[in-house]
Design a protein around this motif. Structure first.
Motif: not given
Length: 432
Positions: A96-107, A411-418
């Protein structure tokens, strides 16, 4: 909400703890290191190419060669690589990080010795790990494996609360799924949805809450955190060994305090209103950006009531509401063939609530969503039939409704749009 005398004391304790540990401040404005390249892969481009011709498609095509970076609007759900990589693992989080997510989740779940770990459900180890293949640990599951027979499917129930932290650390994560027809434990391990893959199903590394914090804090480009306090199921009644829900909620926040993570970097989540209000009372900076996960409208007859309660939530101190995105989308337009903002979305914005939505890329090919009764696309399923509509829906959410973040299993799908539209994610410290 007004703090009680006891909560004032707890506030003071939290402040003392924070003062005792060096706090790492946000570095959102700092550039990503030159040696760290965000990589989106082919999926966003496939989705754009699959769209019908429109101004939106042209805008997205114009971003084909735009440099991409880390965006807080892109939130890694269960890590962010969950579409193909076992969830709640080091590998999914790094993907997720490599695909540009700036916030990452842990449940966040708890073990039998009351330690905090990352797991989407307190009782999902039988479908997300290899626990049933470990006889010494399988023996501790509260419902042992039962093979399928002529009248009943295969069954098991294994919870984080059944084993210790040390035992949990020996598990391998796997893709979530199981074989209902299995007559052996080995066969039960299978069941990955057809639109996902077992290509990376090779012993995902489980995480504790502390190891997740360490990992996310170490990632290049500076990432932020969104831990979700999992509500214990009926199989794990609270208090558990004297461990109360309130202490569980405190322990999650205090883990970040102990690690020296500033409150403005963390968006705590819960479906349980009591957790949100405890954070608002006892940890006001953390509670100010707590995310109230809303599933009250899952029963259609409750939808109007769920909409009506939104102003009261804001008045009570809640700043961020997080429903599934089907709550936010409706069918409309001149020909009743367009995806438009829903009554819920409009009411939330009018109430002054910020919105985070969940979770993209959990549904597989969109031509099957109506046939399969898919949850996430249910409110617009009659007019959804091709994969490119992912970006049509995301554009309604992002630029028409103005959500401040989107969870995604890829994450790539949303990162591209963002990246294409330079959307701002949740802003730390905005509410205090």
């Amino acid at each position: 909400m007004r703090a009680t005398t006891s909560s004032v004391a707890l506030l003071a304790l939290a402040a003392n703890l924070a003062a005792a540990v060096p706090v790492k401040k946000p570095r959102w404005q700092h550039p990503v290191p030159d040696d760290y390249l965000v990589s989106l892969g082919p999926r966003p481009y496939y989705l754009v190419q699959n769209m019908t011709d429109s101004p939106l498609k042209q805008q997205l095509e114009a971003c084909y060669n735009k440099p991409v970076g880390i965006h807080g609007w892109s939130i890694g759900h269960r890590g962010g690589g969950t579409l193909q990589i076992p969830e709640e693992t080091t590998q999914s989080t790094e993907a997720g990080a490599r695909m540009g997510a700036g916030v990452l989740e842990c449940d966040v779940a708890f073990t039998s010795d009351l330690e905090l770990v990352c797991r989407h459900d307190i009782c999902d180890l039988h479908t997300t790990t290899d626990i049933l293949l470990r006889p010494e640990l399988a023996a501790k599951c509260r419902v042992p494996f039962t093979p399928a027979n002529a009248t009943s499917p295969a069954n098991a129930l294994c919870c984080t609360a059944d084993i210790t932290l040390a035992e949990y650390g020996t598990l391998c994560s796997k893709m979530d799924g199981f074989n209902r027809s299995a007559t052996t434990v080995e066969a039960y391990q299978h069941g990955t949805p057809s639109f996902r893959t077992d290509l990376y199903n090779t012993c995902g590394q489980v995480m504790t809450l502390e190891s997740y914090i360490d990992l996310v804090d170490s990632l290049p480009g500076y990432r932020n955190f969104t831990p979700e306090l999992k509500t214990p199921p009926s199989a794990v009644p609270m208090p558990f060994k004297g461990y109360t829900q309130a202490q569980y909620a405190r322990d999650m926040i205090n883990t970040f305090v102990k690690k020296g993570i500033a409150a403005e970097r963390v968006w705590p989540q819960s479906f349980n209103p009591a957790d949100i209000y405890l954070w608002l009372n006892e940890f006001p900076q953390w509670g100010a950006q707590a995310v109230y996960l809303d599933e009250d409208a899952d029963v259609a007859s409750n939808y109007t009531a769920a909409v009506a309660k939104l102003p009261a939530l804001k008045a009570s101190g809640v700043n961020i509401i997080a429903p599934p995105y089907n709550y936010l989308l409706s069918v409309g337009g001149p020909n009743n063939d367009s995806i438009v903002p829903s009554m819920y979305a409009t009411a939330a914005k009018e109430a002054g609530l910020d919105i985070i939505a969940w979770s993209f890329e959990r549904s597989g090919p969109l031509d099957l969503v109506e046939e399969n009764g898919d949850y996430y696309w249910s409110s617009v399923a009659p007019i959804v039939s091709y994969d490119g509509q992912v970006y049509e829906a995301l554009d309604v959410l992002g630029r028409e409704i103005g959500i401040i973040g989107m969870f995604s299993d890829w994450s790539a799908t949303v990162s591209y749009y963002a990246n294409c539209f330079d959307l701002a994610g949740p802003q730390g410290g905005k509410y205090y």
